[in-house]
Every structure is written in C-alpha cells, then in structure tokens.
Design a protein around this motif. Sequence first.
Motif, short mmCIF file in Angstrom:
data_model
loop_
_atom_site.label_atom_id
_atom_site.label_comp_id
_atom_site.label_asym_id
_atom_site.label_seq_id
_atom_site.Cartn_x
_atom_site.Cartn_y
_atom_site.Cartn_z
N PHE A 285 0.83 -1.21 0.00
CA PHE A 285 0.00 0.00 0.00
C PHE A 285 0.86 1.26 0.00
CE2 PHE A 285 -2.84 3.12 2.18
CZ PHE A 285 -3.81 3.18 1.19
N SER A 286 2.02 1.19 0.67
CA SER A 286 2.91 2.36 0.68
C SER A 286 3.41 2.67 -0.72
CB SER A 286 4.09 2.12 1.62
OG SER A 286 4.85 1.00 1.19
N GLY A 287 3.63 1.62 -1.53
CA GLY A 287 4.04 1.83 -2.91
C GLY A 287 2.94 2.48 -3.74
N ILE A 288 1.70 2.08 -3.47
CA ILE A 288 0.56 2.69 -4.18
C ILE A 288 0.48 4.18 -3.86
CG2 ILE A 288 -1.95 2.73 -4.38
CD1 ILE A 288 -1.93 -0.29 -3.83
N LEU A 289 0.63 4.53 -2.58
CA LEU A 289 0.56 5.94 -2.18
C LEU A 289 1.74 6.74 -2.73
CD1 LEU A 289 -0.65 5.70 1.52
CD2 LEU A 289 -1.97 6.31 -0.50
N SER A 290 2.93 6.13 -2.69
CA SER A 290 4.10 6.80 -3.25
C SER A 290 3.92 7.02 -4.74
CB SER A 290 5.36 5.97 -2.98
OG SER A 290 6.49 6.58 -3.54
N GLY A 291 3.37 6.02 -5.43
CA GLY A 291 3.08 6.17 -6.85
C GLY A 291 2.04 7.23 -7.11
N ALA A 292 1.03 7.35 -6.21
CA ALA A 292 -0.02 8.36 -6.38
C ALA A 292 0.55 9.76 -6.29
CB ALA A 292 -1.10 8.16 -5.32
#
Length: 618
Positions: free
Chosen positions: A247-254
């Motif tokens: 999930f942290s990767g998704i937020l960083s990507g966002a």
Amino acid sequence: MAQLAVLGKMLVRRRVLGTSEEEPRFARCLSTLDLIALGVGATLGAGVYVLAGEVAREKAGPAIVLSFLIAALSSVLAGLCYAEFGARVPKTGSAYLYSYVTVGEIWAFITGWNLILSYVIGTASVARAWSSTFDNLVEQKISTFFNNSMAIPDTGGVLARYPDLFALILILLLTGLLAFGVSESALVNKIFTGINLVVLGFVIISGFVKGDIANWNLTLENIKNNRSPLVPEEIDFGTGGFAPFGFSGILSGAATCFYAFVGFDCIATTSEEAKNPQRSIPIGIVASLLICFVAYFGVSAALTLMMPYYILDTKSPLPEAFKYVNWDPARYIVAVGSLCALSTSLLGSMFPMPRVIFAMAEDGLLFRFLSRMHKKTKTPVLATIVSGVVAALMAFLFDLDALVDLMSIGTLLAYTLVAVCVLILRYQPGSLSSSADKMVELERLTDKDTITDGDSGDEHAQTLEKMPLKGTFSARLLLLPNSQLPTKISGLIVYATTAVTCVFFTLLCIVLALWGDSVVKGQPVWVTVVVSLVVLSSICILVIWRQPQSNEAITFKVPLLPVLPLVSIFVNIYLMMQLDGRTWIRFTVWMVIGFLIYFAYGIRNSSSAEKHSPRNTP
C-alpha cells in the motif's frame, strides 16, 4: 512591536477586484471546447507516455491503476474548488489571484511562485519526454551521440547524464510561436488532442486484446527466472502480485502520478481569454478531468497487462510494450501519436506560465516589466520569453525524475491553498462581485466598521443589511450561531478554525508519513498522538459545519461543504508528505529565492501598498 504590526498588515493585505467595465487586456477568443481541449491536451502527455512505465516498474506495479485513482481523486476535489473560483473571479491569475482576494498577499505570492515552479518543471519534463520518445524512434542515436560527446559527471541525480539540446531547441521554438497569438495555438491544440485521444483509444483496446491477466499475478519466482530480457538482481521489484510494493508503494506512486493531472489549472488561467469564462471554466475543468482519468486508468491497465511490470521501459514504455507483444507496426503508430500528445502537453504547460507571471508582475509582486503586453497579439510577450528561456535551461540540464517530484509538491501546495480559499469564502458575508459598488472587501472583517452597504439592486446585499453584522464573540457562537446568514463574527470563526484545522492536518500527515508503521503496529504513543489529532480536527470541522453559509448565487459551487474542501486539503497535504527529503530540500531552496524577491522588491512595489499604507488607514 508597531513595526511588526505594520509588517503583518502588509503581508495579509488583500487585492480588491477591478470594475467589470474594464477593457479586456487579452483577446476573448476561446470557446468551451477550446478550454476542454486545452485541459486534455495539457494533461494527456508525459503522464501516459513516460510516468506510467516508471511508476509501474519502480513504485506500484500493476496497482498503478489505484495510484492513478487516488491521484485523480485529489485532482477532482481540487478541480471542483478551481471551478467555483473560476465562476467567482473571471480574471487572469488562477490560484494566485484566488489566494490574493481571500487570504492575503504573502499567501498569494507563495501560491503564484509555486505555480511558476510547477509550470516551468512541467514544460521542462515534457520537453525531455518528447526528446526521449523521438530518440527511441531513431534507436537511441541522439542520446548515444550526446553521451559520448557532452556527458555530464555524476551529480547524485540532480543533473541529467547529458545536456538535452533537442529539448532546449523545442521549447525555444514553441516560446516564439506562443508569443504571436492564442487562437492559432488553440486550433493546433484541438487537432493534436484529437489525434492523441484516438491513439490512446487504440492503446486501451489493444492492451485488452493482447494483454494477459497473468501479468497481474506474477510471483517472485517469475521475476527471478525471467530471461528475456534479464532482470537486474540489484533492483528491488517487490514481492510480485497485483501490488508488489504494498500500500505504501501505491501511495508513493499516487504522489508522483498526481503530476499527470495538473492540466486543468491551465484552464483556470484563461479567464480573460474565454468568451464566457463563468460558464466555460467550470465545464472545461470537470470535463477534462473526467476524460483524463478514463484515459490514464485504461492506458495504465493496458500497459501492465501487455508486459510484466518489472521489464517495462521507463523512458518510452508504450512503444516497447507493443514490441514485446510482437505488434511492431503498432509500436511506431504509438510513438508518432505520443509525439503529438507530448506536443499538446508541452503547449498546455507553456501556455499558463507567462499568464501567472503577468498577473504577479502587474500587481507588483514580480518585476513590473514582465507585465508588458504586445499591442497587436495581446499576449504577455516578455513574460512568455523569460519563462520559456528558464524552462529551456531546466530541460537542458536537469533530470526528469527529480523534476517531477518537485513539481508535485508545488502543485499540491497551490491546490491546498485554493481549497482553503473556497472554504473561507463560502462562510463570509458579502461577495466577490467585480463591480466596485458591490465589492465587499474581506479585509473589512478585521475592521471596526460594519460591512459596506450593497447596491440597492443586489438582492443578496439587501439581505445583508438585515443581518446582525456587529456582535461580540462568545464560545456559544462556535456551535450555535445567532444568524442564518454569515456575519462578521462567523466569518472570523471560520477563518481562524480553518487555519487551526490545516495545522492539525499537517501534524497528522507528518506523523502518518514518518511513523505510519508504528501506528499500524499499535504502539501506544503514536496511536495516542494520531487519535488526539483526529479528535481535535473533528472538533474544528464541527465548528466550521455549524457556521452559516453564504447564499450568493454563482454559476458553480463546490458541493458537500465543508467536507469536500477539507478532504482535498488533507489528501493534498498527505501526498506532499509522501515525497522524499531531497524534494523538500529543493523546494526550500526555491522558496528562499522567492522570499528574497518578495521582501526585496514585491512587498514595496505591490499595487496594494498605497491602498493599505498606514497613511490611508482610518
């Protein structure tokens, strides 16, 4: 102390809008379709053709579709706030002007300075993407030549590996074209935007035809055993699956994908060039954001279905993806289409930049010579040339990865301030009418006098005359206001409570960004801190919700106040906190340069200085 008080008043002085009878400085020639095409063209460029590959490979994997969804949510919330201000203030300046008439000069300067940062970096990064795509078409001959003859020593990711002469020349040529008129640029933009949408439609359909759902369910074994091409062992590609980086990767990507949705602000800068800005700007912003979200979501899904995320090309992912599925002719179609898209994106990034500089220079916050207009073309020529040269030098020297994150932080801050301005304005007495007779300046909230009388023909002003504008503050008014319409006291309550809420949101986002893992693990100290900040923020939100809203009739209003602006503020601040320390250091350097200009020049030469000087204060 007296000098500090005077300085404080200078920093928060607000601009009074001019009369509606002013002769327009720009040529009013843009229709609603022109604005939609401008917004879509500015947005659907580097985000699809460059960032999709980089974010999917290094930050989010196939879950890049969720990264785009989160980024789109933040942008739609901000877009609604921009749409309301576009209906309220049909003047050139976008978020800069919105901040100036609402929260004061220093915040307006910060907003405008950060918009300039975003547009300069947007122009530079799109130009480098154009150069990279063209280089891919000619089999890397350009990059090979410059790497061999003009390589730059390693600077830790600050400067590019080689100076991009191609991008520099491209920006300078387009700068010259933009200085000669708007209507011609709008026509070219519509043609290339149409080509762009056709190409993206082809990509989405092709991706679902040639894609393999197994690419969304890859395992670590698949990654390690991949042979064509070989996967570098030293690079971390996550744990596989739909969200390999969690999930942290998704937020960083966002936070990075947010860069892909900044085109709608381009629409907000055309207020004095649109034929009917109060109608066209809200429609243009909402329509362009919806079109762009569908395109981003579809293309990123197609890309990760066609090709495993860990072997995506970070420089030119779509052409390489078609090559991977043995559709070589489609590879060249997409490459040519991407050049058209990047051309409109480059135009969309360069178009608003000189207009914000023009608005700031006209108000005296930047050097006034930048506000000179060309008599025949009615374009800000000097601002166009200066901003184009700066962007060209940025594209010439700096690395795209560093530029994108720095652009995101500037844009997020500008969006946050616009949401704050909408929230404050909707709870204030009076209106931002462009007529001097009807003008109710927000600074009068801090004066001892009552609000100025409205024009007898203004129904809203007549209602204001019946309101108890004077009054004494009491704690009871926080939850039980004594009027159904905004008063001076209720306006000040919302003003102060919004500021306190932003502080709590910032502290909460810092805690979640730095100690989020500790909160998830249930460590008592950090859970207590988070719960305390959530409770305090909720109390502030309740106080704002209980205050009476203005019933002024305008062509577009943000729905669900105060929730949507507050959610926008929180999301924007949270995304800012997801960016790394180097980005914040670069941002700090940019702000220091800006404050040096403001305190050395702008604060003394501001057009508002004479009106708000101590001599003219009763």
